[in-house]
Design an enzyme around this catalytic site. Structure first.
Site, PDB file in Angstrom:
ATOM      1  N   HIS A  68       0.683  -1.058  -0.109  1.00  0.00           N
ATOM      2  CA  HIS A  68       0.127  -0.034  -0.111  1.00  0.00           C
ATOM      3  C   HIS A  68       0.867   1.044   0.192  1.00  0.00           C
ATOM      4  O   HIS A  68       1.731   1.388   1.048  1.00  0.00           O
ATOM      5  CB  HIS A  68      -1.042   0.138   1.069  1.00  0.00           C
ATOM      6  CG  HIS A  68      -2.124  -0.930   1.179  1.00  0.00           C
ATOM      7  ND1 HIS A  68      -3.024  -0.354   0.212  1.00  0.00           N
ATOM      8  CD2 HIS A  68      -2.597  -1.948   1.674  1.00  0.00           C
ATOM      9  CE1 HIS A  68      -4.186  -1.481   0.590  1.00  0.00           C
ATOM     10  NE2 HIS A  68      -3.501  -2.387   1.100  1.00  0.00           N
ATOM     11  N   TYR A 195     -10.111   5.466   6.055  1.00  0.00           N
ATOM     12  CA  TYR A 195     -10.455   5.758   7.533  1.00  0.00           C
ATOM     13  C   TYR A 195     -11.672   6.803   7.197  1.00  0.00           C
ATOM     14  O   TYR A 195     -11.041   7.849   6.521  1.00  0.00           O
ATOM     15  CB  TYR A 195      -9.409   6.221   8.378  1.00  0.00           C
ATOM     16  CG  TYR A 195      -8.444   5.304   8.741  1.00  0.00           C
ATOM     17  CD1 TYR A 195      -8.390   4.418   9.640  1.00  0.00           C
ATOM     18  CD2 TYR A 195      -7.268   4.893   8.080  1.00  0.00           C
ATOM     19  CE1 TYR A 195      -7.419   3.673  10.261  1.00  0.00           C
ATOM     20  CE2 TYR A 195      -6.080   3.880   8.210  1.00  0.00           C
ATOM     21  CZ  TYR A 195      -6.421   3.383   9.551  1.00  0.00           C
ATOM     22  OH  TYR A 195      -5.305   2.626   9.556  1.00  0.00           O
ATOM     23  N   PRO A 287      -6.760  -0.041  17.879  1.00  0.00           N
ATOM     24  CA  PRO A 287      -6.510  -0.532  16.427  1.00  0.00           C
ATOM     25  C   PRO A 287      -6.090   0.624  15.429  1.00  0.00           C
ATOM     26  O   PRO A 287      -5.648   0.349  14.428  1.00  0.00           O
ATOM     27  CB  PRO A 287      -7.546  -1.475  16.173  1.00  0.00           C
ATOM     28  CG  PRO A 287      -8.705  -1.151  16.855  1.00  0.00           C
ATOM     29  CD  PRO A 287      -8.041  -0.542  18.066  1.00  0.00           C
ATOM     30  N   LYS A 291      -1.014  -0.417  14.741  1.00  0.00           N
ATOM     31  CA  LYS A 291       0.380  -0.605  15.576  1.00  0.00           C
ATOM     32  C   LYS A 291       0.638  -1.936  16.506  1.00  0.00           C
ATOM     33  O   LYS A 291       1.733  -2.211  16.768  1.00  0.00           O
ATOM     34  CB  LYS A 291       0.766   0.756  16.425  1.00  0.00           C
ATOM     35  CG  LYS A 291       0.748   1.943  15.536  1.00  0.00           C
ATOM     36  CD  LYS A 291       1.800   2.020  14.783  1.00  0.00           C
ATOM     37  CE  LYS A 291       2.366   3.112  13.976  1.00  0.00           C
ATOM     38  NZ  LYS A 291       2.912   2.814  12.774  1.00  0.00           N
ATOM     39  N   TYR A 378       2.831   6.577  10.687  1.00  0.00           N
ATOM     40  CA  TYR A 378       2.076   5.680  10.083  1.00  0.00           C
ATOM     41  C   TYR A 378       3.020   4.250   9.717  1.00  0.00           C
ATOM     42  O   TYR A 378       2.750   3.070   9.753  1.00  0.00           O
ATOM     43  CB  TYR A 378       1.066   5.786   9.131  1.00  0.00           C
ATOM     44  CG  TYR A 378      -0.095   4.851   9.014  1.00  0.00           C
ATOM     45  CD1 TYR A 378      -1.413   4.992   9.585  1.00  0.00           C
ATOM     46  CD2 TYR A 378       0.239   3.793   8.248  1.00  0.00           C
ATOM     47  CE1 TYR A 378      -2.452   4.230   9.233  1.00  0.00           C
ATOM     48  CE2 TYR A 378      -1.031   2.929   8.056  1.00  0.00           C
ATOM     49  CZ  TYR A 378      -1.935   3.007   8.554  1.00  0.00           C
ATOM     50  OH  TYR A 378      -3.154   2.066   8.498  1.00  0.00           O
TER      51      TYR A 378
HETATM   52  C1  PHB Z   1      -7.225  -4.461   9.446  1.00  0.00           C
HETATM   53  O1  PHB Z   1      -7.135  -4.477   8.368  1.00  0.00           O
HETATM   54  O2  PHB Z   1      -7.958  -5.207  10.356  1.00  0.00           O
HETATM   55  C2  PHB Z   1      -6.800  -3.097  10.066  1.00  0.00           C
HETATM   56  C3  PHB Z   1      -6.230  -2.063   9.163  1.00  0.00           C
HETATM   57  C4  PHB Z   1      -5.910  -0.847   9.740  1.00  0.00           C
HETATM   58  C5  PHB Z   1      -6.213  -0.362  11.215  1.00  0.00           C
HETATM   59  C6  PHB Z   1      -6.711  -1.442  11.905  1.00  0.00           C
HETATM   60  C7  PHB Z   1      -7.060  -2.861  11.527  1.00  0.00           C
HETATM   61  O3  PHB Z   1      -5.745   0.799  11.673  1.00  0.00           O
END
Ligand code: PHB
Ligand code: APR
Length: 383
Positions: A68, A195, A287, A291, A378
């Site tokens: 990504h 997000y 989450p 991290k 990140y």
């Molecule tokens: C996930 O793919 O489960 C995932 C991705 C990004 C995050 C949290 C979980 O910030």
């Protein structure tokens, strides 16, 4: 050495020590199938990819993981910001599920003869002395192992952290007043992580592979999975992401569904006598920012280095392990908290706080400096 817990932290540590010729035994409470069936997050920092490469367990990750370049952030209904982390930092992230990593680690452990005892009921003795021992019971009987060092990689609910007496530790904790309702569906994911901060609450679109998507929506802490039939989940997700994303999301039946609360937790120090904590045994992050797994890997990177040096007679890295690991832990704890505060709707959010949150998102969208700051955290600060 004895390692308690065969999650990503314990298994990676075991493989690292074995590679350097240090003998170790791993004791895991659950069965192998149980550990392999846990669904966890799936975004790796580039530094984590390099750790797994150096261990020789990244072949499938490179073949099947998805690189990504960045993430998208949606807010105020239709606004979308693409943060190009690769352009801003020179490093990409890789989407590859923790479940797959765990499988690769166990396969390597099998091939290399790394001993892991599953379904072991463990008790620790004298870990603050020079002669720690670990007793464990399995279906086939009881054993007692004497060792020099014990690594507590047994997650938040393990025995290691609670063995450290209250007066020898300081705990830092923050709970957030919501959870994440997450589903897996066998549908093609969006090309990039998204997000979304929406007036109905946070949402996240992620992936596991080209035909497996992972989606989350923020929900009240006391909600249950039964209150979230698939139709309700999809309706809510599509209402929370920008229209440009909603029209591209392919819906389908969920194959897994779970709710997780969000919280931040750190115990200091991450060592006591000859017991060394790593991963979720020492800290939990929400989450947002993915991290948790990355921190587990950086902890064991430091711990393996220190344990190997101590096997050669130099204890200085072991003595400094907690201070060293905590620097990175607090960076990630702060970043996960920041991302959580930026992207969620809080039940008691005042109009003032709402305005400042919107301004934070507008500033991020208008400032390359702000995006670079987010991007470097990140993709992961250097080890
Ligand atoms: C996930 O793919 O489960 C995932 C991705 C990004 C995050 C949290 C979980 O910030
Ligand atoms: N004895 C032996 N093993 C135990 C005990 C115990 N008393 N208690 C727990 N365990 C095992 C658990 O069954 C689990 O397999 O320790 C392991 C800890 O693994 P994880 O919880 O996956 O924690 P860690 O290896 O630190 O990895 C952190 O996992 O929880 C996610 O988000 C987190 O991605 C991060 C990663």
């Amino acid at each position: 050495m004895v390692i308690i817990g065969a999650g990503p932290a314990g298994t990676t540590l075991g493989l690292m020590l074995q590679k350097q010729g240090v003998d170790c035994l791993i004791l895991e409470r659950q069965s192998r199938d149980y550990v392999l069936s846990r669904i966890r997050a799936g975004v790796l920092e580039w530094g984590s990819v390099e750790i797994l490469e150096r261990l020789g367990v990244a072949v499938r990750l490179h073949a099947e993981g998805h690189i990504h370049k960045g993430v998208s952030i949606g807010w105020a209904g239709s606004q979308v910001l693409d943060v190009d982390m690769l352009a801003l930092t020179g490093k990409p992230m890789v989407a590859y599920g923790q479940t797959e990593i765990q499988k690769d680690l166990y396969d390597a452990a099998d091939e290399r003869g790394l001993p892991i005892v599953f379904e072991a009921d463990v008790t620790l003795h004298g870990v603050d002395s020079d002669r720690p021992s670990v007793a464990y019971e399995t279906h086939s009987g009881s054993e007692l192992v004497h060792c020099r060092l014990v690594a507590g990689c047994d997650g938040y609910h393990g025995v290691s952290r609670i063995t450290v007496p209250q007066e020898a530790k300081t705990e830092y904790e923050k709970s957030y007043p919501f959870g994440w309702m997450g589903i897996l569906s066998e549908t093609p994911p969006l090309p990039q992580l998204l997000y979304a901060n929406n007036e109905r609450g946070f949402a996240l679109c992620s992936e596991r592979n080209p035909m497996l998507s992972r989606y989350y929506v923020q929900c009240p802490l006391d909600d249950t999975v039964d209150e979230w039939p698939d139709e309700r989940f999809w309706e809510e997700l599509l209402a929370r992401v920008p229209a440009s994303a909603a029209e591209r999301i392919v819906t389908g039946p969920s194959i897994e569904k779970s709710i997780a609360p969000l919280r931040s937790y750190v115990v200091e120090p991450m060592q006591w006598g000859n017991l060394y904590l790593a991963g979720d045994a020492a800290h939990i992050v929400p989450p947002t920012g993915a991290k948790g797994l990355n921190l587990a890997l950086s902890d064991v990177h430091y711990l393996a280095e220190a344990m190997v040096a101590s096997a050669g007679g130099d204890r200085s890295l072991l003595d400094g392990y907690s201070d060293r690991a905590l620097q990175r832990v607090w960076s990630s704890v702060r970043f996960s908290w920041f991302m959580t505060m930026l992207l969620h709707r809080f039940p008691d959010q005042t109009p003032f706080e709402q305005k400042t949150q919107e301004k934070d998102l507008e500033y991020l969208a208008s400032s390359v400096a702000a995006q670079t700051s987010m991007a470097e955290q990140y993709v992961g600060l250097p080890l």
